[in-house]
Design a protein around this motif. Sequence first.
Motif, short mmCIF file in Angstrom:
data_model
loop_
_atom_site.label_atom_id
_atom_site.label_comp_id
_atom_site.label_asym_id
_atom_site.label_seq_id
_atom_site.Cartn_x
_atom_site.Cartn_y
_atom_site.Cartn_z
N PHE A 1 0.84 -1.19 0.00
CA PHE A 1 0.00 0.00 0.00
C PHE A 1 0.87 1.25 0.00
CE2 PHE A 1 -2.32 -3.42 1.96
CZ PHE A 1 -3.55 -3.35 1.32
N SER A 2 0.44 2.24 -0.76
CA SER A 2 1.17 3.51 -0.81
C SER A 2 0.42 4.61 -0.06
CB SER A 2 1.41 3.94 -2.26
OG SER A 2 0.18 4.05 -2.94
N GLU A 3 -0.72 4.26 0.55
CA GLU A 3 -1.48 5.20 1.38
C GLU A 3 -1.80 4.53 2.71
OE1 GLU A 3 -4.96 6.41 -0.68
OE2 GLU A 3 -3.85 7.22 -2.38
N LYS A 4 -1.54 5.24 3.81
CA LYS A 4 -1.78 4.67 5.14
C LYS A 4 -3.25 4.33 5.35
CE LYS A 4 -1.07 7.26 8.81
NZ LYS A 4 -0.51 7.90 10.02
N ALA A 5 -4.16 5.17 4.87
CA ALA A 5 -5.60 4.92 5.04
C ALA A 5 -6.02 3.63 4.35
CB ALA A 5 -6.41 6.09 4.53
N ALA A 6 -5.47 3.36 3.17
CA ALA A 6 -5.80 2.13 2.44
C ALA A 6 -5.28 0.91 3.20
CB ALA A 6 -5.23 2.19 1.03
N ALA A 7 -4.08 1.02 3.75
CA ALA A 7 -3.52 -0.09 4.54
C ALA A 7 -4.38 -0.35 5.77
CB ALA A 7 -2.09 0.22 4.94
N GLN A 8 -4.80 0.73 6.45
CA GLN A 8 -5.63 0.57 7.64
C GLN A 8 -6.97 -0.07 7.30
OE1 GLN A 8 -6.40 4.15 9.84
NE2 GLN A 8 -8.09 3.20 10.94
N GLU A 9 -7.58 0.35 6.22
CA GLU A 9 -8.87 -0.23 5.82
C GLU A 9 -8.72 -1.71 5.48
OE1 GLU A 9 -12.30 0.36 2.41
OE2 GLU A 9 -10.93 2.01 2.82
N PHE A 10 -7.64 -2.06 4.78
CA PHE A 10 -7.38 -3.46 4.42
C PHE A 10 -7.19 -4.30 5.68
CE2 PHE A 10 -4.56 -6.96 3.31
CZ PHE A 10 -5.22 -7.52 2.25
N ILE A 11 -6.39 -3.78 6.62
CA ILE A 11 -6.16 -4.52 7.87
C ILE A 11 -7.47 -4.66 8.64
CG2 ILE A 11 -5.02 -4.43 10.12
CD1 ILE A 11 -2.63 -3.09 8.66
N SER A 12 -8.25 -3.60 8.68
CA SER A 12 -9.54 -3.65 9.38
C SER A 12 -10.45 -4.72 8.76
CB SER A 12 -10.21 -2.28 9.32
OG SER A 12 -11.42 -2.29 10.00
N ASP A 13 -10.46 -4.80 7.43
CA ASP A 13 -11.28 -5.80 6.75
C ASP A 13 -10.80 -7.22 7.02
OD1 ASP A 13 -12.84 -3.78 5.70
OD2 ASP A 13 -11.89 -3.84 3.71
N HIS A 14 -9.52 -7.37 7.35
CA HIS A 14 -8.91 -8.69 7.56
C HIS A 14 -8.39 -8.85 8.99
CE1 HIS A 14 -8.76 -8.09 3.18
NE2 HIS A 14 -9.00 -9.39 3.14
N ILE A 15 -8.99 -8.14 9.94
CA ILE A 15 -8.47 -8.11 11.30
C ILE A 15 -8.44 -9.50 11.95
CG2 ILE A 15 -10.63 -7.58 12.51
CD1 ILE A 15 -7.12 -6.08 13.17
N ASN A 16 -9.37 -10.37 11.59
CA ASN A 16 -9.37 -11.72 12.18
C ASN A 16 -8.16 -12.53 11.76
OD1 ASN A 16 -11.62 -11.44 13.79
ND2 ASN A 16 -13.01 -11.99 12.14
N CYS A 17 -7.50 -12.14 10.69
CA CYS A 17 -6.25 -12.81 10.28
C CYS A 17 -5.13 -12.53 11.28
CB CYS A 17 -5.81 -12.34 8.89
SG CYS A 17 -6.97 -12.80 7.59
N PHE A 18 -5.29 -11.52 12.10
CA PHE A 18 -4.28 -11.17 13.09
C PHE A 18 -4.72 -11.50 14.52
CE2 PHE A 18 -3.46 -8.37 9.51
CZ PHE A 18 -2.10 -8.57 9.33
N LYS A 19 -6.02 -11.54 14.76
CA LYS A 19 -6.47 -11.75 16.14
C LYS A 19 -7.20 -13.07 16.35
CE LYS A 19 -10.84 -9.42 16.62
NZ LYS A 19 -11.57 -8.54 17.48
N GLY A 20 -7.42 -13.83 15.32
CA GLY A 20 -8.12 -15.10 15.47
C GLY A 20 -7.23 -16.19 16.03
#
Length: 159
Positions: A119-138
Amino acid sequence: FSGEWAAAHFRFHPPHSHLAYALQAGKGGTRAILVAVQAHIITYLLFTRETECTHLDRLCRLGLWEQGQALAMALAETLWAAGGSGRAVVCLVTAPITTMPREGYRASSFTERIRMFEFSEKAAAQEFISDHINCFKGEGSHGVILFLYSLLFSRTLER
Protein backbone atom coordinates in the motif's frame (compact mmCIF):
# COMPACT_ATOMS: atom_id res chain seq x y z
CA PHE A 1 9.05 -20.69 14.65
CA SER A 2 8.47 -22.29 18.02
CA GLY A 3 5.06 -23.46 19.18
CA GLU A 4 4.77 -20.31 21.31
CA TRP A 5 5.24 -18.09 18.25
CA ALA A 6 2.90 -20.20 16.11
CA ALA A 7 0.14 -19.88 18.71
CA ALA A 8 0.61 -16.15 19.29
CA HIS A 9 -2.08 -13.80 18.05
CA PHE A 10 -3.42 -10.40 19.09
CA ARG A 11 -5.95 -11.07 21.82
CA PHE A 12 -7.62 -8.44 23.98
CA HIS A 13 -9.00 -8.83 27.46
CA PRO A 14 -12.83 -9.22 27.46
CA PRO A 15 -14.82 -6.29 26.01
CA HIS A 16 -16.34 -3.75 28.44
CA SER A 17 -13.97 -4.83 31.24
CA HIS A 18 -11.42 -2.76 33.15
CA LEU A 19 -8.70 -4.08 30.82
CA ALA A 20 -10.71 -4.01 27.58
CA TYR A 21 -8.00 -1.85 25.99
CA ALA A 22 -5.16 -4.26 26.84
CA LEU A 23 -3.69 -7.06 24.78
CA GLN A 24 -3.05 -10.31 26.59
CA ALA A 25 0.66 -11.11 26.45
CA GLY A 26 2.25 -14.33 27.56
CA LYS A 27 5.88 -14.76 28.46
CA GLY A 28 8.51 -15.08 25.80
CA GLY A 29 9.64 -13.63 22.51
CA THR A 30 6.30 -12.40 21.24
CA ARG A 31 5.85 -10.03 24.16
CA ALA A 32 8.07 -7.30 22.65
CA ILE A 33 5.90 -7.09 19.53
CA LEU A 34 2.69 -7.06 21.56
CA VAL A 35 3.97 -4.26 23.80
CA ALA A 36 4.93 -2.10 20.80
CA VAL A 37 1.47 -2.54 19.29
CA GLN A 38 -0.13 -1.92 22.69
CA ALA A 39 1.52 1.51 22.86
CA HIS A 40 -0.11 2.47 19.54
CA ILE A 41 -3.48 1.13 20.72
CA ILE A 42 -3.44 3.28 23.86
CA THR A 43 -2.31 6.34 21.89
CA TYR A 44 -5.19 5.86 19.45
CA LEU A 45 -7.77 5.28 22.18
CA LEU A 46 -6.74 8.24 24.31
CA PHE A 47 -5.78 10.88 21.78
CA THR A 48 -7.14 10.04 18.34
CA ARG A 49 -10.51 8.34 18.64
CA GLU A 50 -13.48 10.69 18.92
CA THR A 51 -15.76 9.86 21.83
CA GLU A 52 -17.70 11.64 24.54
CA CYS A 53 -16.19 9.53 27.32
CA THR A 54 -13.46 10.77 29.65
CA HIS A 55 -9.97 9.45 29.06
CA LEU A 56 -10.22 6.54 31.47
CA ASP A 57 -13.73 5.65 30.38
CA ARG A 58 -12.47 5.51 26.79
CA LEU A 59 -10.22 2.63 27.73
CA CYS A 60 -12.77 0.57 29.66
CA ARG A 61 -15.83 0.97 27.44
CA LEU A 62 -14.45 -0.83 24.43
CA GLY A 63 -16.64 -3.36 22.71
CA LEU A 64 -15.42 -6.13 20.44
CA TRP A 65 -15.75 -4.05 17.25
CA GLU A 66 -13.89 -1.11 18.83
CA GLN A 67 -11.10 -3.42 19.94
CA GLY A 68 -10.71 -4.59 16.34
CA GLN A 69 -10.66 -1.01 15.05
CA ALA A 70 -8.03 0.00 17.61
CA LEU A 71 -5.89 -2.99 16.66
CA ALA A 72 -6.23 -2.25 12.94
CA MET A 73 -5.20 1.38 13.51
CA ALA A 74 -2.23 0.33 15.66
CA LEU A 75 -1.01 -2.27 13.15
CA ALA A 76 -1.34 0.15 10.22
CA GLU A 77 0.41 2.94 12.12
CA THR A 78 3.30 0.68 13.08
CA LEU A 79 3.71 -0.70 9.54
CA TRP A 80 3.55 2.78 8.04
CA ALA A 81 6.25 4.01 10.44
CA ALA A 82 8.41 0.97 9.66
CA GLY A 83 8.07 1.56 5.92
CA GLY A 84 9.40 5.07 6.26
CA SER A 85 9.18 5.67 2.53
CA GLY A 86 5.43 6.06 2.09
CA ARG A 87 4.61 2.38 1.92
CA ALA A 88 3.37 -0.50 4.00
CA VAL A 89 3.23 -4.21 3.29
CA VAL A 90 0.60 -6.46 4.86
CA CYS A 91 1.19 -10.21 4.83
CA LEU A 92 -1.71 -12.66 4.98
CA VAL A 93 -1.93 -16.43 4.69
CA THR A 94 -3.61 -17.79 1.57
CA ALA A 95 -5.20 -21.17 0.95
CA PRO A 96 -2.89 -24.20 1.01
CA ILE A 97 -0.83 -24.70 -2.12
CA THR A 98 1.23 -27.63 -3.20
CA THR A 99 4.81 -26.70 -3.99
CA MET A 100 8.03 -28.52 -3.53
CA PRO A 101 10.59 -26.74 -1.35
CA ARG A 102 13.81 -25.68 -3.01
CA GLU A 103 16.84 -27.86 -2.43
CA GLY A 104 18.30 -27.30 1.02
CA TYR A 105 15.03 -25.89 2.44
CA ARG A 106 12.29 -27.51 4.46
CA ALA A 107 8.64 -26.67 3.82
CA SER A 108 6.84 -25.17 6.81
CA SER A 109 3.34 -25.17 5.25
CA PHE A 110 2.99 -21.62 6.56
CA THR A 111 5.66 -19.45 5.00
CA GLU A 112 4.91 -20.82 1.54
CA ARG A 113 1.33 -19.57 1.81
CA ILE A 114 2.10 -15.95 2.70
CA ARG A 115 0.91 -13.35 0.24
CA MET A 116 2.05 -9.74 0.38
CA PHE A 117 -0.20 -6.73 -0.22
CA GLU A 118 1.58 -3.40 -0.72
CA PHE A 119 0.00 0.00 0.00
CA SER A 120 1.17 3.51 -0.81
CA GLU A 121 -1.48 5.20 1.38
CA LYS A 122 -1.78 4.67 5.14
CA ALA A 123 -5.60 4.92 5.04
CA ALA A 124 -5.80 2.13 2.44
CA ALA A 125 -3.52 -0.09 4.54
CA GLN A 126 -5.63 0.57 7.64
CA GLU A 127 -8.87 -0.23 5.82
CA PHE A 128 -7.38 -3.46 4.42
CA ILE A 129 -6.16 -4.52 7.87
CA SER A 130 -9.54 -3.65 9.38
CA ASP A 131 -11.28 -5.80 6.75
CA HIS A 132 -8.91 -8.69 7.56
CA ILE A 133 -8.47 -8.11 11.30
CA ASN A 134 -9.37 -11.72 12.18
CA CYS A 135 -6.25 -12.81 10.28
CA PHE A 136 -4.28 -11.17 13.09
CA LYS A 137 -6.47 -11.75 16.14
CA GLY A 138 -8.12 -15.10 15.47
CA GLU A 139 -7.06 -18.18 17.38
CA GLY A 140 -4.68 -20.23 15.22
CA SER A 141 -4.14 -17.28 12.86
CA HIS A 142 -0.39 -16.93 13.49
CA GLY A 143 -1.23 -13.22 13.82
CA VAL A 144 2.01 -12.13 15.50
CA ILE A 145 4.12 -13.96 12.91
CA LEU A 146 2.12 -12.36 10.09
CA PHE A 147 2.68 -8.96 11.65
CA LEU A 148 6.41 -9.65 12.02
CA TYR A 149 6.64 -10.59 8.32
CA SER A 150 4.65 -7.45 7.48
CA LEU A 151 7.09 -5.33 9.50
CA LEU A 152 10.11 -6.86 7.77
CA PHE A 153 8.71 -6.37 4.28
CA SER A 154 7.45 -2.86 5.07
CA ARG A 155 10.88 -1.88 6.31
CA THR A 156 12.53 -3.75 3.39
CA LEU A 157 15.29 -6.26 3.84
CA GLU A 158 17.89 -3.78 2.58
CA ARG A 159 17.09 -1.36 5.41
